[in-house]
Design a protein around this motif. Structure first.
Motif, PDB file in Angstrom:
ATOM      1  N   LEU A 199       0.830  -1.210   0.000  1.00  0.00           N
ATOM      2  CA  LEU A 199       0.000   0.000   0.000  1.00  0.00           C
ATOM      3  C   LEU A 199       0.862   1.256   0.000  1.00  0.00           C
ATOM      4  O   LEU A 199       0.651   2.178  -0.802  1.00  0.00           O
ATOM      5  CB  LEU A 199      -0.910   0.007   1.229  1.00  0.00           C
ATOM      6  CG  LEU A 199      -2.250  -0.706   1.100  1.00  0.00           C
ATOM      7  CD1 LEU A 199      -2.966  -0.703   2.441  1.00  0.00           C
ATOM      8  CD2 LEU A 199      -3.112  -0.015   0.057  1.00  0.00           C
ATOM      9  N   ILE A 200       1.829   1.304   0.904  1.00  0.00           N
ATOM     10  CA  ILE A 200       2.677   2.494   1.012  1.00  0.00           C
ATOM     11  C   ILE A 200       3.455   2.724  -0.277  1.00  0.00           C
ATOM     12  O   ILE A 200       3.508   3.848  -0.797  1.00  0.00           O
ATOM     13  CB  ILE A 200       3.647   2.358   2.205  1.00  0.00           C
ATOM     14  CG1 ILE A 200       2.875   2.343   3.519  1.00  0.00           C
ATOM     15  CG2 ILE A 200       4.652   3.508   2.213  1.00  0.00           C
ATOM     16  CD1 ILE A 200       3.739   2.049   4.730  1.00  0.00           C
ATOM     17  N   VAL A 201       4.044   1.661  -0.810  1.00  0.00           N
ATOM     18  CA  VAL A 201       4.852   1.785  -2.021  1.00  0.00           C
ATOM     19  C   VAL A 201       4.005   2.240  -3.203  1.00  0.00           C
ATOM     20  O   VAL A 201       4.384   3.144  -3.961  1.00  0.00           O
ATOM     21  CB  VAL A 201       5.556   0.450  -2.337  1.00  0.00           C
ATOM     22  CG1 VAL A 201       6.160   0.476  -3.735  1.00  0.00           C
ATOM     23  CG2 VAL A 201       6.637   0.165  -1.299  1.00  0.00           C
ATOM     24  N   SER A 202       2.823   1.638  -3.375  1.00  0.00           N
ATOM     25  CA  SER A 202       1.967   2.021  -4.498  1.00  0.00           C
ATOM     26  C   SER A 202       1.529   3.478  -4.400  1.00  0.00           C
ATOM     27  O   SER A 202       1.494   4.203  -5.400  1.00  0.00           O
ATOM     28  CB  SER A 202       0.739   1.099  -4.570  1.00  0.00           C
ATOM     29  OG  SER A 202      -0.041   1.211  -3.395  1.00  0.00           O
ATOM     30  N   LEU A 203       1.206   3.933  -3.184  1.00  0.00           N
ATOM     31  CA  LEU A 203       0.788   5.324  -3.001  1.00  0.00           C
ATOM     32  C   LEU A 203       1.971   6.278  -3.133  1.00  0.00           C
ATOM     33  O   LEU A 203       1.808   7.408  -3.611  1.00  0.00           O
ATOM     34  CB  LEU A 203       0.119   5.495  -1.637  1.00  0.00           C
ATOM     35  CG  LEU A 203      -1.213   4.761  -1.457  1.00  0.00           C
ATOM     36  CD1 LEU A 203      -1.725   4.910  -0.031  1.00  0.00           C
ATOM     37  CD2 LEU A 203      -2.254   5.287  -2.440  1.00  0.00           C
ATOM     38  N   MET A 204       3.157   5.844  -2.712  1.00  0.00           N
ATOM     39  CA  MET A 204       4.353   6.686  -2.885  1.00  0.00           C
ATOM     40  C   MET A 204       4.653   6.912  -4.353  1.00  0.00           C
ATOM     41  O   MET A 204       4.918   8.038  -4.785  1.00  0.00           O
ATOM     42  CB  MET A 204       5.564   6.015  -2.224  1.00  0.00           C
ATOM     43  CG  MET A 204       5.656   6.196  -0.719  1.00  0.00           C
ATOM     44  SD  MET A 204       7.079   5.286  -0.056  1.00  0.00           S
ATOM     45  CE  MET A 204       8.450   6.122  -0.883  1.00  0.00           C
ATOM     46  N   ALA A 252       3.650  12.485  -1.426  1.00  0.00           N
ATOM     47  CA  ALA A 252       3.572  11.343  -0.512  1.00  0.00           C
ATOM     48  C   ALA A 252       4.840  11.167   0.305  1.00  0.00           C
ATOM     49  O   ALA A 252       5.097  10.095   0.833  1.00  0.00           O
ATOM     50  CB  ALA A 252       3.296  10.069  -1.314  1.00  0.00           C
ATOM     51  N   ILE A 253       5.642  12.241   0.449  1.00  0.00           N
ATOM     52  CA  ILE A 253       6.941  12.090   1.103  1.00  0.00           C
ATOM     53  C   ILE A 253       6.817  11.754   2.590  1.00  0.00           C
ATOM     54  O   ILE A 253       7.736  11.184   3.166  1.00  0.00           O
ATOM     55  CB  ILE A 253       7.813  13.364   0.926  1.00  0.00           C
ATOM     56  CG1 ILE A 253       7.111  14.582   1.535  1.00  0.00           C
ATOM     57  CG2 ILE A 253       8.153  13.585  -0.529  1.00  0.00           C
ATOM     58  CD1 ILE A 253       7.978  15.830   1.511  1.00  0.00           C
ATOM     59  N   MET A 285      15.226   4.135  -5.697  1.00  0.00           N
ATOM     60  CA  MET A 285      15.009   3.766  -7.098  1.00  0.00           C
ATOM     61  C   MET A 285      14.259   4.843  -7.871  1.00  0.00           C
ATOM     62  O   MET A 285      14.608   5.165  -9.013  1.00  0.00           O
ATOM     63  CB  MET A 285      14.232   2.441  -7.165  1.00  0.00           C
ATOM     64  CG  MET A 285      15.031   1.222  -6.763  1.00  0.00           C
ATOM     65  SD  MET A 285      13.995  -0.261  -6.643  1.00  0.00           S
ATOM     66  CE  MET A 285      13.284  -0.315  -8.282  1.00  0.00           C
ATOM     67  N   TYR A 286      13.218   5.404  -7.264  1.00  0.00           N
ATOM     68  CA  TYR A 286      12.388   6.395  -7.950  1.00  0.00           C
ATOM     69  C   TYR A 286      12.758   7.829  -7.588  1.00  0.00           C
ATOM     70  O   TYR A 286      12.082   8.765  -8.021  1.00  0.00           O
ATOM     71  CB  TYR A 286      10.907   6.148  -7.626  1.00  0.00           C
ATOM     72  CG  TYR A 286      10.356   4.901  -8.261  1.00  0.00           C
ATOM     73  CD1 TYR A 286       9.780   4.931  -9.537  1.00  0.00           C
ATOM     74  CD2 TYR A 286      10.410   3.678  -7.595  1.00  0.00           C
ATOM     75  CE1 TYR A 286       9.272   3.793 -10.116  1.00  0.00           C
ATOM     76  CE2 TYR A 286       9.903   2.525  -8.179  1.00  0.00           C
ATOM     77  CZ  TYR A 286       9.338   2.582  -9.427  1.00  0.00           C
ATOM     78  OH  TYR A 286       8.834   1.439 -10.007  1.00  0.00           O
ATOM     79  N   ASP A 287      13.824   8.000  -6.805  1.00  0.00           N
ATOM     80  CA  ASP A 287      14.287   9.330  -6.399  1.00  0.00           C
ATOM     81  C   ASP A 287      13.154  10.134  -5.761  1.00  0.00           C
ATOM     82  O   ASP A 287      12.929  11.309  -6.087  1.00  0.00           O
ATOM     83  CB  ASP A 287      14.862  10.087  -7.602  1.00  0.00           C
ATOM     84  CG  ASP A 287      15.688  11.287  -7.160  1.00  0.00           C
ATOM     85  OD1 ASP A 287      16.204  11.275  -6.026  1.00  0.00           O
ATOM     86  OD2 ASP A 287      15.785  12.261  -7.935  1.00  0.00           O
ATOM     87  N   ILE A 288      12.424   9.495  -4.835  1.00  0.00           N
ATOM     88  CA  ILE A 288      11.332  10.155  -4.114  1.00  0.00           C
ATOM     89  C   ILE A 288      11.855  10.593  -2.751  1.00  0.00           C
ATOM     90  O   ILE A 288      12.358   9.771  -1.990  1.00  0.00           O
ATOM     91  CB  ILE A 288      10.135   9.201  -3.916  1.00  0.00           C
ATOM     92  CG1 ILE A 288       9.596   8.723  -5.266  1.00  0.00           C
ATOM     93  CG2 ILE A 288       9.026   9.882  -3.116  1.00  0.00           C
ATOM     94  CD1 ILE A 288       8.515   7.662  -5.141  1.00  0.00           C
ATOM     95  N   PRO A 289      11.770  11.888  -2.432  1.00  0.00           N
ATOM     96  CA  PRO A 289      12.189  12.323  -1.094  1.00  0.00           C
ATOM     97  C   PRO A 289      11.390  11.589  -0.024  1.00  0.00           C
ATOM     98  O   PRO A 289      10.187  11.410  -0.154  1.00  0.00           O
ATOM     99  CB  PRO A 289      11.873  13.825  -1.090  1.00  0.00           C
ATOM    100  CG  PRO A 289      11.787  14.210  -2.535  1.00  0.00           C
ATOM    101  CD  PRO A 289      11.262  12.997  -3.255  1.00  0.00           C
ATOM    102  N   LEU A 290      12.088  11.169   1.028  1.00  0.00           N
ATOM    103  CA  LEU A 290      11.443  10.369   2.063  1.00  0.00           C
ATOM    104  C   LEU A 290      11.693  10.997   3.426  1.00  0.00           C
ATOM    105  O   LEU A 290      12.822  11.035   3.910  1.00  0.00           O
ATOM    106  CB  LEU A 290      11.996   8.938   2.034  1.00  0.00           C
ATOM    107  CG  LEU A 290      11.443   7.949   3.062  1.00  0.00           C
ATOM    108  CD1 LEU A 290       9.949   7.741   2.868  1.00  0.00           C
ATOM    109  CD2 LEU A 290      12.181   6.616   2.967  1.00  0.00           C
ATOM    110  N   VAL A 291      10.644  11.508   4.033  1.00  0.00           N
ATOM    111  CA  VAL A 291      10.738  12.064   5.378  1.00  0.00           C
ATOM    112  C   VAL A 291      10.508  10.933   6.383  1.00  0.00           C
ATOM    113  O   VAL A 291       9.461  10.298   6.365  1.00  0.00           O
ATOM    114  CB  VAL A 291       9.688  13.179   5.601  1.00  0.00           C
ATOM    115  CG1 VAL A 291       9.703  13.639   7.060  1.00  0.00           C
ATOM    116  CG2 VAL A 291       9.947  14.355   4.674  1.00  0.00           C
ATOM    117  N   LEU A 292      11.501  10.697   7.244  1.00  0.00           N
ATOM    118  CA  LEU A 292      11.379   9.635   8.244  1.00  0.00           C
ATOM    119  C   LEU A 292      11.296  10.181   9.667  1.00  0.00           C
ATOM    120  O   LEU A 292      10.641   9.599  10.526  1.00  0.00           O
ATOM    121  CB  LEU A 292      12.562   8.669   8.140  1.00  0.00           C
ATOM    122  CG  LEU A 292      12.517   7.635   7.010  1.00  0.00           C
ATOM    123  CD1 LEU A 292      13.761   6.763   7.046  1.00  0.00           C
ATOM    124  CD2 LEU A 292      11.266   6.768   7.089  1.00  0.00           C
TER     125      LEU A 292
END
Length: 356
Positions: free
Chosen positions: A78-83, A90-91, A301-308
């Protein structure tokens, strides 16, 4: 398979959900979205039934591992598909969903299980060594993934750079991998109820286990597809309420964890609190220990910024939750006060998400 067996909801819901999804009616109106929500919920409940059938076939502690892994697969998908679909919008979705899952498990699922067991049996007993083993792993991964990003300096903000994401992912996998070895090989006795023979289960034959495994796969796939299809409706509903976007993560986590919660609460009612804790804590560990590496890989892989990194409010709530759970499980027995306090913590978390 007999007609009566097929009409049972655990067989009917996945089939109806697949047909409904392929019909293209989902997303065309409020009524159709409500129907999709009902089918989605039914498919989630079907998933827990078939996971339990497989679990009873393989025995403990492998059964609870299977169920925890199934829930994690749904969550990650779910998370990956929405990201991927949401891009930069979706960061924070991954962080919000994983954090919500941990908070719901530690406070909600464990809280309800302890309260239900306490009301019915006054006190329930479990192996302290199992709880400690779970919590040591969970706390380490939580701090590394959700707190430490706020204090690194390679990238400004609550981010990890790619090298840091790779290291953190490897660290999560190492901790989870060693935990599985401890749970299934070296210290398996920690996680098996002391009265393990007291609980009687229907042990399925091989054919029933295979059918349930195949239906479990179908349930997992259709839950992901339908939840993704309903994500826009959920986001619109959250926006119409004027609530923050982080509530979307809470809703997704709640849907994903429904099977785990039902199974854990059922075990607590049957005076199997050890199985309840195995389900809940195992799911929390798998949720964060496996989700973060998968999400990090997609981000790179998709160069999506990820806020953790969590904000200060969430760090305080997380610290409170972990501290209370550790105290509640430190004595090897439970009562209704522990469950009540945990549920109040959950209420505080959800309230501050809606009214930050």
């Amino acid at each position: 398979m007999k007609l009566k067996e097929f009409l049972h909801y655990t067989y009917a819901f996945p089939v109806l959900a697949v047909i409904y999804y392929l019909s293209g009616l989902m997303g065309t109106g409020v009524v159709f979205d409500v129907i999709a929500g009902v089918l989605l919920t039914g498919s989630v409940l079907s998933a827990v039934h078939h996971a339990e059938v497989v679990a009873h076939k393989v025995g403990e502690p492998y059964g609870t591992i299977i169920l925890a892994l199934c829930i994690t697969i749904i969550e990650v998908a779910l998370i990956v598909s929405l990201m991927v679909a949401g891009g930069e919008q979706a960061i924070t979705l991954a962080r919000d969903t994983v954090f919500a899952a941990v908070m719901i498990i530690l406070n909600g699922i464990i809280g309800i299980c302890v309260l239900v067991g306490g009301v019915k049996y006054f006190e329930q007993f479990f192996a302290r060594t199992s709880a400690t083993t779970y919590l040591v792993s969970i706390v380490s991964i939580l701090v590394i993934t959700l707190v430490l990003p706020n204090f690194t300096s390679s990238v400004n903000g609550p981010y990890y750079n790619n090298a840091q994401l790779i290291f953190v992912s490897i660290a999560c996998l190492v901790i989870y991998g060693v935990f599985l070895m401890v749970q299934t090989v070296r210290h398996r006795s920690y996680f098996v109820p002391a009265d393990g023979n007291a609980e009687e289960h229907f042990v399925p034959n091989t054919t029933q286990a295979i059918v349930s495994f195949l239906l479990l796969v179908v349930c997992l796939i259709i839950v992901v597809l339908m939840a993704k299809g309903l994500s826009k409706t959920i986001e619109d509903m959250v926006q119409s309420m004027g609530a923050p976007k982080s509530l979307v993560g809470v809703i997704i986590a709640a849907v994903v964890l429904l099977p785990e919660g039902v199974a854990a609460i059922r075990a607590a009612r049957n005076n199997q609190i050890q199985s309840s804790l195995n389900l809940a804590l195992g799911s929390a560990l798998a949720s964060i220990g496996l989700s973060i590496p998968a999400i990090s890989a997609v981000s790179i892989m998709y160069d999506i910024p990820l806020v953790l990194g969590l904000d200060k409010k969430d760090i305080i709530l997380l610290t409170l939750s972990v501290f209370i759970v550790m105290l509640s499980l430190s004595r090897g027995k439970t009562n209704i006060l522990y469950g009540t306090v945990l549920l109040v913590n959950l209420a505080a978390y959800i309230f501050t998400v809606i009214v930050p």
